[in-house]
Scaffold this motif. Sequence first.
Motif, PDB file in Angstrom:
ATOM      1  N   SER A 195      -6.111  -0.962  -0.520  1.00  0.00           N
ATOM      2  CA  SER A 195      -6.447  -0.875   0.857  1.00  0.00           C
ATOM      3  C   SER A 195      -5.477  -1.254   2.047  1.00  0.00           C
ATOM      4  CB  SER A 195      -7.847  -1.525   1.172  1.00  0.00           C
ATOM      5  OG  SER A 195      -7.980  -1.554   2.611  1.00  0.00           O
ATOM      6  N   PRO A 196      -5.180  -0.778   2.795  1.00  0.00           N
ATOM      7  CA  PRO A 196      -4.142  -0.965   3.831  1.00  0.00           C
ATOM      8  C   PRO A 196      -4.666  -2.336   4.659  1.00  0.00           C
ATOM      9  CG  PRO A 196      -5.440   0.809   4.657  1.00  0.00           C
ATOM     10  CD  PRO A 196      -5.735   0.818   3.257  1.00  0.00           C
ATOM     11  N   THR A 230      -3.417  -1.469   8.935  1.00  0.00           N
ATOM     12  CA  THR A 230      -2.821  -2.650   8.284  1.00  0.00           C
ATOM     13  C   THR A 230      -2.440  -3.532   9.296  1.00  0.00           C
ATOM     14  OG1 THR A 230      -1.597  -0.856   7.092  1.00  0.00           O
ATOM     15  CG2 THR A 230      -0.540  -3.110   6.702  1.00  0.00           C
ATOM     16  N   THR A 285      -3.768   4.859   8.389  1.00  0.00           N
ATOM     17  CA  THR A 285      -3.514   3.733   7.517  1.00  0.00           C
ATOM     18  C   THR A 285      -2.501   2.739   8.044  1.00  0.00           C
ATOM     19  OG1 THR A 285      -3.338   5.505   5.872  1.00  0.00           O
ATOM     20  CG2 THR A 285      -2.590   3.441   5.043  1.00  0.00           C
ATOM     21  N   ARG A 315       0.806  -1.371  -0.192  1.00  0.00           N
ATOM     22  CA  ARG A 315       0.102   0.021   0.032  1.00  0.00           C
ATOM     23  C   ARG A 315       0.822   0.999   0.047  1.00  0.00           C
ATOM     24  NH1 ARG A 315      -3.525   3.883  -0.229  1.00  0.00           N
ATOM     25  NH2 ARG A 315      -3.033   3.284  -2.226  1.00  0.00           N
ATOM     26  N   ALA A 360      -2.908  -4.936   2.777  1.00  0.00           N
ATOM     27  CA  ALA A 360      -1.440  -4.787   2.586  1.00  0.00           C
ATOM     28  C   ALA A 360      -0.348  -5.489   3.575  1.00  0.00           C
ATOM     29  CB  ALA A 360      -0.966  -3.256   2.762  1.00  0.00           C
TER      30      ALA A 360
END
Lengths: 536, 169
Positions: free
Chosen positions: B81-82, B109, B105, B47, B85
Amino acid sequence: MISHAHLGWQCLSPDIDSLVLLINDAGIPTKAQNTLQGPAKVVAIDPGFWGKAAAVAAANRVRWCAVWGEHRPPEIRISAALAGRDGHLLLQTLVSDRQGELPSQTPFFPAANRPERYLQDMFGVRFFDHPDQRRWIRHQAWQEGQYPLLKTFPPAGTPQDMTPPDCRYQFIPVEGDGVYEIPVGPVHAGIIEPGHFRFQAMGEDILSLEEHLGYVHKGIEKCAEGRDVRGLVRLAGRVSGDSTVAHTWAACQACEAAVGITLPRRAVVIRAILAERERVANHLGDIGACCNDVGFPFAQAQCSRLRELWQRQNSAVFGHRLLMDVVIPGGVNRDLNVRQIDLLNKAIEQLRLELQDFLPLLYEYPSLQDRLRGTGVLSLKRARSLGVLGFLARASGECWDLRRDAPYAPYDDMVITVPHTLDGDASGRLRIRGDEILVSLDLLEEMLKKLPPGEVALEFPTVQRDCSGIGFVEGWRGEILAFVHLDATGSVSRYFPRDPSWLNWPALEAMMEGVIVPDFPLCNKSVNGSYSGHDL
Amino acid sequence: MFDVLVKIFKTGCLTEKIPPPDKPVIELGLACQKEITRIFGKSMAIRMVDAGSCNGCELEIHALNNGFYDIERFGIHFVASPRHADLLLVTGPVARHMQAALKGTYDATPDPKLVIAMGDCGADGGEFGVSYASCGAVASVIPVDAIIRGCPPSPLQLLQGITELLRRR
């Protein structure tokens, strides 16, 4: 479609001297100012007439370009740039640095809306009849009542450990059954800069779009203060990385005008070669990206290949893939030898051959054009009223290009073709980019052929007195304006870069009529405003 | 359609082998002593977060997906999208107006995750430094596992750096 004849509506604008007389005739006294060096006429007016002067200009088809402030305690000097038929006029006025107030120019020029709000946020000046009283660039990194560009505000500011997210910006809602809001950003789904888009939608139809930018505000103008000229130019190259050549050129023009030096012709021609190469690279990238956004990755694969070859040559010949730091105060830091000129020419020929088949393929590919045609239409009337710039304006029929209409060296002795169309849709914006690449390739060949002998740089002189200058460059997005004020020690007292994105971002909102949500990425990409160039 | 196929055939395969770098491209943090390949298996989802860059870094990241560098051949791809990721690739001197979004963000994750701070700005604030408007190094906001310097780093340096991180070529 490439046209040779049309000069655009500005051939109906008055020339700058006549514009000043028109302003005088409206009962506004003007006083000529001589301290600013560069291709602009400067007049001072009383702050009370700030709005009225804009009304006169707007009634006479003048284009609004920019507004910025300078803190000269205990006053703030406000400058607004206007463009007439033959060049630029700067209106200047002074207000107090404690709650200074003056009328807004926004009622007459919608383009002034955000720049004036930006000035309010950064200086504490108030445009008292501005139709939009919301803050613009200030999110939560500094408090209301703090003004970063006042000399009394420290560069380090007084930030919190964690700046809270900005959840308090009031968007304008649309009311009705079935209407919903889509918030997008600041972090976007792709590999792209951050910003916020608030859609009001019904089903797939976008009813309205409101941008909220400022997420990448880095305090570039504050950062510039105290730098020497070299440091300033390095910073200018990072206002918007994809326009590094154009921004550094404009900043250099301003500094060079301020100190009164004229560059050797070879230096300016090489600057133009760099600028045209930057234009080609960005247009190639954009054509591919626009097609990719509508599910046509073949174009992305081809354009990214061509762009990669182009950038590799930038690196081999000029030392940097994006051409950063090649333009320096006094000239450029690279010369071209015969072998390199030959290599550049071969690559130009090769690219032209590739595009000869590739571009028509795109223009005639039915399923691609089905997505592009009629999408994101920006009418000529709208483009004019918003004062949009560059390829965006030319794709709506507003045919203005600094290189032809207010030329600076070395374009002043060249014939510049300015492609334009009335289509105003995403397809038109793609086609104009393709045409501009072909025009740039012709210009590059001409410049490489006629590269005059001589030096590629002058020693930039030691600054010994307070001076200021202004520069204008037609970057790949459009007109860039740079204002620089150097103090008697040669340090930057004020740097204002006006990226063309300031005037182009509002056009994205304006073109949403009839656009569905899935077509937004294409519209955004077809405008390709710079977030960093806008936010500073 | 036929013209498109002919062009694709004529263009051929452009993908290049990545040479080993002349000098180390990536500065690895302590956390990278572990066997990352083992943890992340055969693919890595990236990401990308622009936390205030000038956009120069983004241009070179885009180049990673072109035919010459083709980062996807290593099982490395960019995600929207995080939540999807494994790695956050962060650019810019972390504009204060992006600080909360970057932290959000990162928090979104899922573990295990890595962070690469890209470019001189990501490394230490670069040309913009620390100010009322910028936090400076990405490491001042979220934990950073590796730094790839440059202004901007070239796609080759990025590829060399990321594959060094994964110890896969």
